[in-house]
Design a protein around this motif. Structure first.
Motif, short mmCIF file in Angstrom:
data_model
loop_
_atom_site.label_atom_id
_atom_site.label_comp_id
_atom_site.label_asym_id
_atom_site.label_seq_id
_atom_site.Cartn_x
_atom_site.Cartn_y
_atom_site.Cartn_z
N LYS A 22 1.00 -1.09 -0.20
CA LYS A 22 -0.20 0.10 0.03
C LYS A 22 0.99 1.26 -0.14
O LYS A 22 1.62 1.45 0.82
CB LYS A 22 -0.77 0.15 1.20
CG LYS A 22 -1.78 1.27 1.38
CD LYS A 22 -2.56 1.17 2.66
CE LYS A 22 -3.67 2.42 2.67
NZ LYS A 22 -4.48 2.29 3.91
N THR A 35 0.87 5.31 0.40
CA THR A 35 0.12 6.47 0.65
C THR A 35 0.92 7.70 0.39
O THR A 35 1.92 7.88 1.05
CB THR A 35 -0.25 6.48 2.12
OG1 THR A 35 -0.96 5.21 2.41
CG2 THR A 35 -1.23 7.58 2.63
N ASN A 47 -2.63 12.37 1.21
CA ASN A 47 -3.11 11.21 2.05
C ASN A 47 -3.94 10.16 1.28
O ASN A 47 -4.78 9.49 1.58
CB ASN A 47 -4.25 11.84 3.01
CG ASN A 47 -4.02 10.85 4.24
OD1 ASN A 47 -3.25 10.06 4.83
ND2 ASN A 47 -5.29 10.82 5.03
N SER A 78 -4.19 6.73 -1.06
CA SER A 78 -3.67 5.51 -1.21
C SER A 78 -4.25 4.64 -2.30
O SER A 78 -4.90 4.90 -2.65
CB SER A 78 -3.96 4.75 0.19
OG SER A 78 -3.46 5.39 1.36
N GLU A 87 -3.22 0.52 -3.54
CA GLU A 87 -2.65 -0.63 -3.17
C GLU A 87 -2.62 -1.79 -4.33
O GLU A 87 -3.56 -1.89 -5.36
CB GLU A 87 -3.24 -1.30 -1.82
CG GLU A 87 -4.64 -1.79 -2.05
CD GLU A 87 -4.99 -2.41 -0.29
OE1 GLU A 87 -5.60 -3.59 -0.59
OE2 GLU A 87 -4.82 -1.87 0.61
N TYR A 103 5.82 9.54 -0.51
CA TYR A 103 4.98 8.27 -0.13
C TYR A 103 5.52 7.42 1.11
O TYR A 103 6.67 7.32 1.17
CB TYR A 103 4.74 7.21 -1.42
CG TYR A 103 3.93 7.45 -2.45
CD1 TYR A 103 2.64 7.71 -2.70
CD2 TYR A 103 4.51 8.75 -3.26
CE1 TYR A 103 1.89 7.86 -3.64
CE2 TYR A 103 4.10 9.29 -4.45
CZ TYR A 103 2.61 8.77 -4.61
OH TYR A 103 1.85 9.37 -5.76
#
Length: 76
Positions: A8, A10, A15, A17, A19, A38
């Motif tokens: 993942k 981010t 903020n 994300s 994955e 990140y």
């Protein structure tokens, strides 16, 4: 090599994300990421979670990050 690990990313600035899951060879890939900084979180059952902070992604750059997981507590 940890097949099936969840990776993942981010973006610290937004903020947001994204994955993906590592393939049978333990490899993973993200395409079309916005440039920025990140945090990378890698999880897999039977292994400790691994957080790599402040990974810088630049525009139109191919980057690699090898993350080693340690066996231990089960994480999801």
């Amino acid at each position: 090599v940890v097949p099936g690990a969840t990776v993942k990313l981010t973006n610290i600035g937004t903020n947001q994300s994204v994955e993906t899951t590592a393939n049978d060879s333990g490899l993973y890939r993200f395409n079309n990421l916005a440039q920025g900084t990140y945090n990378v979180l890698v999880t897999q059952n039977g292994f400790k979670k691994k957080l790599v902070e402040k990974v810088v992604i630049s525009a139109e750059t191919l980057a690699g990050l090898d993350v080693k997981l340690e066996t231990g507590e089960i994480s999801a």
